[in-house]
Scaffold this motif. Structure first.
Motif, short mmCIF file in Angstrom:
data_model
loop_
_atom_site.label_atom_id
_atom_site.label_comp_id
_atom_site.label_asym_id
_atom_site.label_seq_id
_atom_site.Cartn_x
_atom_site.Cartn_y
_atom_site.Cartn_z
N GLN A 30 -37.21 -10.86 -9.67
CA GLN A 30 -36.17 -10.14 -8.94
C GLN A 30 -35.05 -9.73 -9.90
O GLN A 30 -34.53 -10.55 -10.63
CB GLN A 30 -35.62 -11.00 -7.79
CG GLN A 30 -36.67 -11.62 -6.89
CD GLN A 30 -37.62 -10.61 -6.25
OE1 GLN A 30 -37.23 -9.50 -5.89
NE2 GLN A 30 -38.88 -11.00 -6.09
N ASP A 31 -34.72 -8.42 -9.90
CA ASP A 31 -33.67 -7.88 -10.76
C ASP A 31 -33.92 -8.21 -12.23
O ASP A 31 -33.01 -8.51 -13.00
CB ASP A 31 -32.30 -8.40 -10.30
CG ASP A 31 -31.16 -7.48 -10.70
OD1 ASP A 31 -31.41 -6.37 -11.21
OD2 ASP A 31 -30.00 -7.88 -10.52
N PHE A 32 -35.18 -8.13 -12.64
CA PHE A 32 -35.60 -8.50 -13.98
C PHE A 32 -34.84 -7.73 -15.06
O PHE A 32 -34.38 -8.29 -16.05
CB PHE A 32 -37.10 -8.30 -14.15
CG PHE A 32 -37.63 -8.80 -15.47
CD1 PHE A 32 -38.01 -10.12 -15.61
CD2 PHE A 32 -37.73 -7.95 -16.57
CE1 PHE A 32 -38.49 -10.59 -16.83
CE2 PHE A 32 -38.20 -8.41 -17.80
CZ PHE A 32 -38.58 -9.73 -17.92
N TYR A 33 -34.70 -6.43 -14.87
CA TYR A 33 -34.06 -5.59 -15.88
C TYR A 33 -32.62 -6.03 -16.16
O TYR A 33 -32.21 -6.13 -17.31
CB TYR A 33 -34.09 -4.13 -15.44
CG TYR A 33 -33.43 -3.18 -16.42
CD1 TYR A 33 -34.10 -2.76 -17.55
CD2 TYR A 33 -32.14 -2.72 -16.20
CE1 TYR A 33 -33.51 -1.88 -18.46
CE2 TYR A 33 -31.54 -1.84 -17.10
CZ TYR A 33 -32.23 -1.44 -18.22
OH TYR A 33 -31.63 -0.58 -19.11
N ALA A 34 -31.86 -6.30 -15.12
CA ALA A 34 -30.46 -6.72 -15.30
C ALA A 34 -30.37 -8.07 -16.00
O ALA A 34 -29.45 -8.32 -16.77
CB ALA A 34 -29.74 -6.78 -13.96
N LYS A 35 -31.36 -8.94 -15.76
CA LYS A 35 -31.36 -10.27 -16.37
C LYS A 35 -31.85 -10.25 -17.81
O LYS A 35 -31.51 -11.15 -18.58
CB LYS A 35 -32.26 -11.21 -15.56
CG LYS A 35 -31.75 -11.50 -14.16
CD LYS A 35 -32.79 -12.32 -13.40
CE LYS A 35 -32.43 -12.50 -11.95
NZ LYS A 35 -33.52 -13.12 -11.18
N HIS A 36 -32.67 -9.25 -18.17
CA HIS A 36 -33.29 -9.22 -19.50
C HIS A 36 -33.29 -7.82 -20.12
O HIS A 36 -34.33 -7.32 -20.55
CB HIS A 36 -34.75 -9.70 -19.40
CG HIS A 36 -34.90 -11.02 -18.73
ND1 HIS A 36 -34.63 -12.20 -19.36
CD2 HIS A 36 -35.28 -11.33 -17.46
CE1 HIS A 36 -34.85 -13.20 -18.51
NE2 HIS A 36 -35.24 -12.70 -17.36
N PRO A 37 -32.14 -7.16 -20.20
CA PRO A 37 -32.13 -5.77 -20.71
C PRO A 37 -32.59 -5.66 -22.16
O PRO A 37 -33.05 -4.60 -22.59
CB PRO A 37 -30.67 -5.34 -20.56
CG PRO A 37 -29.90 -6.62 -20.57
CD PRO A 37 -30.80 -7.64 -19.91
N GLU A 38 -32.50 -6.75 -22.91
CA GLU A 38 -32.90 -6.73 -24.32
C GLU A 38 -34.40 -6.92 -24.51
O GLU A 38 -34.93 -6.69 -25.60
CB GLU A 38 -32.13 -7.81 -25.10
CG GLU A 38 -32.63 -9.24 -24.86
CD GLU A 38 -32.41 -9.81 -23.45
OE1 GLU A 38 -33.13 -10.76 -23.09
OE2 GLU A 38 -31.54 -9.32 -22.71
#
Length: 174
Positions: free
Chosen positions: A141-149
């Motif tokens: 859930q909301d993977f991109y926001a948690k792991h943008p790098e």
């Protein structure tokens, strides 16, 4: 509020785009369309369940028209490739739309007709009745926001976000 369940490859991509879309109240990554009662990421990504990776997008249609939600879907992935999106291959990555009622089915088919004008090859997006939706594990859930790098975010999701912003900037937040 309305909810559309859509699959366009890895759910992280659609999740990232719709979370930045004005009028979207909630996005849940999950699985649907398969034969396993309690799917998990490992079995779905291995192609053993028949489920597609999807997002359930809940939006306020008084803020954002359903046509924008659906048109964003069709520019956020390649709906002309059967059972694949880029390097993600298998039925779990199929382009798919799961309708809850006849009104949604019509909206989905109308969106395919609109989108076909943008693609040289035929759209192969599956349109089927929504069976049970299974919410994916919390770390999706909301993977991109948690792991943008993370590499996948940099190489796969960022270009899709850039394309969405190019065509729908007035609907997307920074």
């Amino acid at each position: 509020m309305k909810t559309f369940v859509l699959g366009g490859g890895c759910f992280w991509c659609l999740d990232a785009i719709y979370r930045k879309t004005k009028g979207v109240a909630d996005v849940a990554s999950g699985y649907t369309g398969g034969h396993t009662r309690h799917p998990d990421y490992e079995s779905v990504s291995a192609g053993m369940t028949g489920h597609a990776e999807v997002v359930a997008v809940t939006f306020d249609e008084t803020v954002i028209p359903e046509e924008v939600i659906l048109d964003l879907f069709f520019i956020s992935h390649d709906p002309t490739t059967l059972n694949r999106q880029g390097y993600d291959v298998g039925t779990q990555y199929r382009s798919s739309m799961f309708y809850a009622d006849a009104e949604q089915e019509k909206a989905f088919r109308d969106a395919i007709e609109r989108a076909q004008k943008l693609w040289a090859d035929p759209i192969v997006t599956e349109v089927t009745r929504l069976p049970e939706f299974h919410r994916a594990e919390e770390y999706h859930q909301d993977f991109y926001a948690k792991h943008p790098e993370q590499g996948y975010c940099q190489v796969i999701i960022n270009p899709k976000l850039a394309k969405a912003r190019k065509y729908y900037s007035s609907w997307l937040s920074a």
